[in-house]
Enzyme design. Sequence first.
Site, PDB file in Angstrom:
ATOM      1  N   ASP A 113       0.819  -1.212   0.000  1.00  0.00           N
ATOM      2  CA  ASP A 113       0.000   0.000   0.000  1.00  0.00           C
ATOM      3  C   ASP A 113       0.858   1.270   0.000  1.00  0.00           C
ATOM      4  OD1 ASP A 113      -2.360   1.412  -0.036  1.00  0.00           O
ATOM      5  OD2 ASP A 113      -2.624   1.380   2.141  1.00  0.00           O
TER       6      ASP A 113
ATOM      7  N   HIS B   9       2.327   3.677  -8.991  1.00  0.00           N
ATOM      8  CA  HIS B   9       2.125   2.249  -9.274  1.00  0.00           C
ATOM      9  C   HIS B   9       3.313   1.693 -10.056  1.00  0.00           C
ATOM     10  CE1 HIS B   9      -1.788   2.282  -7.568  1.00  0.00           C
ATOM     11  NE2 HIS B   9      -2.317   3.089  -8.466  1.00  0.00           N
TER      12      HIS B   9
ATOM     13  N   LEU C 195      10.212 -20.916  -5.268  1.00  0.00           N
ATOM     14  CA  LEU C 195       9.351 -19.965  -4.568  1.00  0.00           C
ATOM     15  C   LEU C 195       8.008 -19.941  -5.270  1.00  0.00           C
ATOM     16  CD1 LEU C 195       8.746 -17.418  -2.741  1.00  0.00           C
ATOM     17  CD2 LEU C 195       9.717 -16.034  -4.574  1.00  0.00           C
TER      18      LEU C 195
HETATM   19  C1  IPE Z   1      -5.480  -2.698  -0.283  1.00  0.00           C
HETATM   20  O1  IPE Z   1      -5.106  -1.387  -0.432  1.00  0.00           O
HETATM   21  C2  IPE Z   1      -5.441  -3.386  -1.587  1.00  0.00           C
HETATM   22  C3  IPE Z   1      -4.132  -3.546  -2.176  1.00  0.00           C
HETATM   23  C4  IPE Z   1      -2.986  -3.222  -1.693  1.00  0.00           C
HETATM   24  C5  IPE Z   1      -4.156  -4.167  -3.452  1.00  0.00           C
HETATM   25  P1  IPE Z   1      -6.171  -0.196  -0.546  1.00  0.00           P
HETATM   26  O2  IPE Z   1      -5.382   1.043  -0.526  1.00  0.00           O
HETATM   27  O3  IPE Z   1      -7.065  -0.431  -1.686  1.00  0.00           O
HETATM   28  O4  IPE Z   1      -6.984  -0.380   0.812  1.00  0.00           O
HETATM   29  P2  IPE Z   1      -8.038   0.607   1.461  1.00  0.00           P
HETATM   30  O5  IPE Z   1      -9.188   0.722   0.513  1.00  0.00           O
HETATM   31  O6  IPE Z   1      -7.358   1.920   1.663  1.00  0.00           O
HETATM   32  O7  IPE Z   1      -8.391  -0.040   2.746  1.00  0.00           O
HETATM   33  C1  IPE Z   2      -1.767   0.123  -3.290  1.00  0.00           C
HETATM   34  O1  IPE Z   2      -1.469   1.466  -3.365  1.00  0.00           O
HETATM   35  C2  IPE Z   2      -1.824  -0.511  -4.634  1.00  0.00           C
HETATM   36  C3  IPE Z   2      -3.170  -0.814  -5.104  1.00  0.00           C
HETATM   37  C4  IPE Z   2      -4.275  -0.788  -4.436  1.00  0.00           C
HETATM   38  C5  IPE Z   2      -3.248  -1.223  -6.477  1.00  0.00           C
HETATM   39  P1  IPE Z   2      -2.618   2.537  -3.378  1.00  0.00           P
HETATM   40  O2  IPE Z   2      -2.974   2.813  -4.791  1.00  0.00           O
HETATM   41  O3  IPE Z   2      -3.732   2.135  -2.500  1.00  0.00           O
HETATM   42  O4  IPE Z   2      -1.869   3.786  -2.772  1.00  0.00           O
HETATM   43  P2  IPE Z   2      -2.456   4.846  -1.769  1.00  0.00           P
HETATM   44  O5  IPE Z   2      -2.891   4.093  -0.548  1.00  0.00           O
HETATM   45  O6  IPE Z   2      -3.612   5.497  -2.466  1.00  0.00           O
HETATM   46  O7  IPE Z   2      -1.321   5.757  -1.512  1.00  0.00           O
HETATM   47 MG    MG Z   3      -4.108   2.461  -0.486  1.00  0.00          MG
END
Ligand code: IPE
Ligand code: IPE
Ligand code: MG
Length: 224
Positions: free
Chosen positions: A12, A29, A122
């Site tokens: 995240d 990303h 792995l």
């Molecule tokens: C969780 O992250 C999903 C992934 C890392 C793929 P999100 O950023 O989407 O989670 P929420 O919505 O903030 O809880």
């Molecule tokens: C997690 O990073 C990756 C995905 C959910 C694909 P986020 O896109 O949720 O990044 P933040 O939390 O908005 O910074």
């Molecule tokens: Mg996020």
Amino acid sequence: MNPLNHVAIIMDGNGRWGLKYKKSRNAGHKAGLNTVEKIIKETIKNKIKFLTLYAFSTENWKRPKKEINFLFDLLENFLKERINELHKQNIKLKIIGLKNFSPKLNKLLNLSEKKTLKNKRLQINLALNYGSKFELINAFKNLQKSKEKINEKNLSKYLLTKNIPDPDLLIRTGNTRRLSNFLLWQLAYAEIFFENKLWPEFNEKDYNKIIKKFKNIKRNFGKI
Ligand code: IPE
Ligand code: IPE
Ligand code: MG
């Protein structure tokens, strides 16, 4: 020292990193992929057998279409470029989640899984269009249909993580302390580490620090 067989990661913080340094969530990303590569390498070095990466949740469909398309294009390009290399490194790729993407991406995912199916060094489980509640409801439905006894062992057979041991360690980067519908059943006894760094800035050193701490935890599993 605790054995470490399976690490699960909620990657995240990409969006915030991208906005902060490149004025675009999507750039975050892209940068996050470099961390994925680093962490795969380090997982192999640490002789860990299973790595589960949360890449897209069932809830992530609520994001803008442009971001969703970017994410899946990124994944497609990554697999096209790297699957042979992953295969050479004896890595098995498994998708956990419902594969209902474009026919092109579904095909690529299936081919990548098939190509690497027998690899042993792995296993990388990529959680894609994954949601734990969806997984559990499905598992209970199928278990009921099978008429088998309802118990932990039988339920596990109908989860997407069938034949995969539960994670020992869960890491969530991005300074957020929640599970976001990830492996709710399987994480019942995992050691959980929340990391403040955003995913693109997380590195081998951070990872090894967590692994070291994990190894010294007294894991009770209810005993004393
Ligand atoms: C969780 O992250 C999903 C992934 C890392 C793929 P999100 O950023 O989407 O989670 P929420 O919505 O903030 O809880
Ligand atoms: C997690 O990073 C990756 C995905 C959910 C694909 P986020 O896109 O949720 O990044 P933040 O939390 O908005 O910074
Ligand atoms: Mg996020």
